[in-house]
Scaffold this active site. Structure first.
Site, PDB file in Angstrom:
ATOM      1  CG  HIS A 274      -1.727   1.265   1.343  1.00 30.55           C
ATOM      2  ND1 HIS A 274      -2.622   1.667   0.371  1.00 30.55           N
ATOM      3  CD2 HIS A 274      -1.740   2.241   2.284  1.00 30.55           C
ATOM      4  CE1 HIS A 274      -3.173   2.805   0.729  1.00 30.55           C
ATOM      5  NE2 HIS A 274      -2.649   3.188   1.880  1.00 30.55           N
ATOM      6  CB  CYS A 275       3.541   2.343   2.047  1.00 33.00           C
ATOM      7  SG  CYS A 275       2.420   2.448   3.458  1.00 33.00           S
ATOM      8  CB  ILE A 276       7.036   1.154  -1.439  1.00 30.21           C
ATOM      9  CG1 ILE A 276       7.494   0.899  -0.002  1.00 30.21           C
ATOM     10  CG2 ILE A 276       8.240   1.544  -2.281  1.00 30.21           C
ATOM     11  CD1 ILE A 276       8.495  -0.221   0.137  1.00 30.21           C
TER      12      ILE A 276
END
Length: 441
Positions: A274-276
């Site tokens: 979900h983040c990088i």
């Protein structure tokens, strides 16, 4: 200005404060369990009734979170869940853990935060603490969430507390968990910080206070952009090494022997989670407000976004060597999750690779022991089921792509029974006979 003096600190220290977690997913569920295990009464606020039902039964819907400790908490009444956001008025501390994806035009999608703020707004009361954990751009807590919570007339930092504390979950990581990962906390005011830090310190091992919500928000982006940039560099190095006929994995292993000044990153078929893959776009979007162009960060994002295309190109080249075309070939993709030994599909590069392969005319199947089926979602429209990984199955494909290096797959058997193998994770590094069939990508 009237400054709020809250009895909430005393209630937190006595473990009497009622804690609510909005969004019981990969971040919210383990966080809610951590507070419940610390002695707080916890209520999950969730729009998905299936998750609410699973929590009531003590059944985990996330692979790396076991059902046994969840069931103990739910049976003891320490952890409950509901779809009724009116329950928020009864809670003392509310932590928001909702998704922050990108729109189709690769800009921040604030809809989940906005909908959550609107759902909570009618139930805000004096003395409460609201904490946002969703990864986002600097200013979101003050500019997006705060006005929504203040709609009823109460003011953040005066009538209720407001803070930001970025989630730092790493699904499947056996060395760190919610309780042991240091928690950055930034408050809207010093008093807000004091209360928010006290809450986290009551359930987690370490807290890291910072001067503002904006610092906390940007710290999270920096953590993940650091990884994004370094992964892009090593992905570019991989493509160069392929041209130079040098094994990039051997190069990385050799460089890793330096005891200072080097941190190893590994290449792959693209970024997932979900983040990088998302965080760089949150910062570059916000930077435009300040007439600043983040060239370096945007370049890293472009390199990583191109990796699925590179994998498909390497697959074409591998098939060409045996006088086959990708168009019409049967291809098996091993791994649908974005990284090994988990069932998390968020932003998985495997989904993009499968889509690109189908676009060339290939007949594509997949195998993933943690993802039994692929359905519509995550920006893709699939209707596929994981096929069994048997010698007969492997022999039936023109090419086998290793996109996720799950630990419970016998890669020696994969190589033994397959024709063309394209390995994006160096999963076949210890395979003996048959390594000449493996194309690294």
């Amino acid at each position: 200005m009237r400054v709020m003096v809250s009895p909430l600190l005393t209630r937190i220290r006595r473990r009497e404060a009622k804690v609510g977690v909005v969004g019981m997913g990969y971040v919210g569920l383990p966080l809610g369990m951590a507070f419940a295990e610390a002695g707080f009464p916890v209520t999950g606020l969730e729009v998905d009734s299936r998750k609410v039902d699973s929590i009531a039964k003590g059944e985990s819907y996330i692979k790396h979170i076991k059902s046994e400790p969840l069931k103990e908490l739910t049976q003891a009444g320490k952890l409950t869940a509901t779809t009724d956001f009116a329950k928020a008025r009864e809670l003392d501390c509310i932590i928001i853990c909702v998704p922050t994806p990108l729109t189709a035009s690769r800009e921040p999608d604030m809809s989940y935060i906005i909908k959550t703020g609107e759902a909570l707004a009618p139930h805000v009361r004096e003395g409460q603490l609201f904490i946002l954990e969703s990864t986002t751009y600097p200013g979101t807590t003050d500019e997006v969430l705060k006005p929504l919570l203040e709609k009823g007339g109460l003011k953040a930092g005066v009538d209720f507390h407001l803070a930001f504390s970025p989630e730092r979950e790493d699904p499947g990581n056996k060395n760190f968990n919610t309780k042991t990962i240091p928690k950055i906390v930034g408050g809207h005011t010093p008093a807000c910080l004091e209360v928010a830090q006290a809450l986290y310190a009551s359930a987690l091992k370490d807290t890291v206070p910072v001067s503002s919500t904006r610092v906390a928000e940007l710290a999270k982006l920096l953590e993940n952009i650091f990884r994004c940039v370094n992964i892009a560099m090593v992905n570019e190095m991989k493509m160069l090494c392929d041209r130079m006929n040098i094994d990039v994995w051997e190069v990385i292993q050799a460089a890793s022997t330096k005891p200072f000044g080097f941190m190893p990153f590994t290449p792959g078929p693209g970024l997932g989670g979900h983040c990088i893959p998302i965080d760089p776009f949150y910062l570059t979007w916000k930077a435009r407000e300040f007439e600043f162009h983040t060239k370096f960060i945007e370049l890293a994002g472009e390199v990583n976004q191109q990796m699925p295309y590179y994998v498909v190109q390497r697959t074409m080249e591998a098939l060409n060597k045996v006088k086959k075309t990708l168009n019409g070939s049967k291809v098996l993709c091993i791994g649908a999750a974005y990284k090994k030994d988990i069932d998390d599909m968020r932003e998985s590069p495997s989904l993009r690779v499968i889509t690109l392969l189908k676009g060339t005319g290939a007949e594509v199947d997949y195998h993933d022991p943690y993802v039994p089926k692929l359905e519509e979602g995550h920006g893709f429209n699939f209707n596929m089921k994981s096929v069994p990984l048997t010698p007969e199955t492997l022999a039936g494909y023109d090419a086998v792509l290793i996109l996720t290096d799950h630990s419970n797959i016998d890669y020696a058997e994969v190589v033994k029974h397959s024709g063309v193998i394209v390995d994006t994770r160096n999963a076949c590094k210890n395979v003996g006979p048959g390594r000449e069939k493996v194309t690294k990508a």
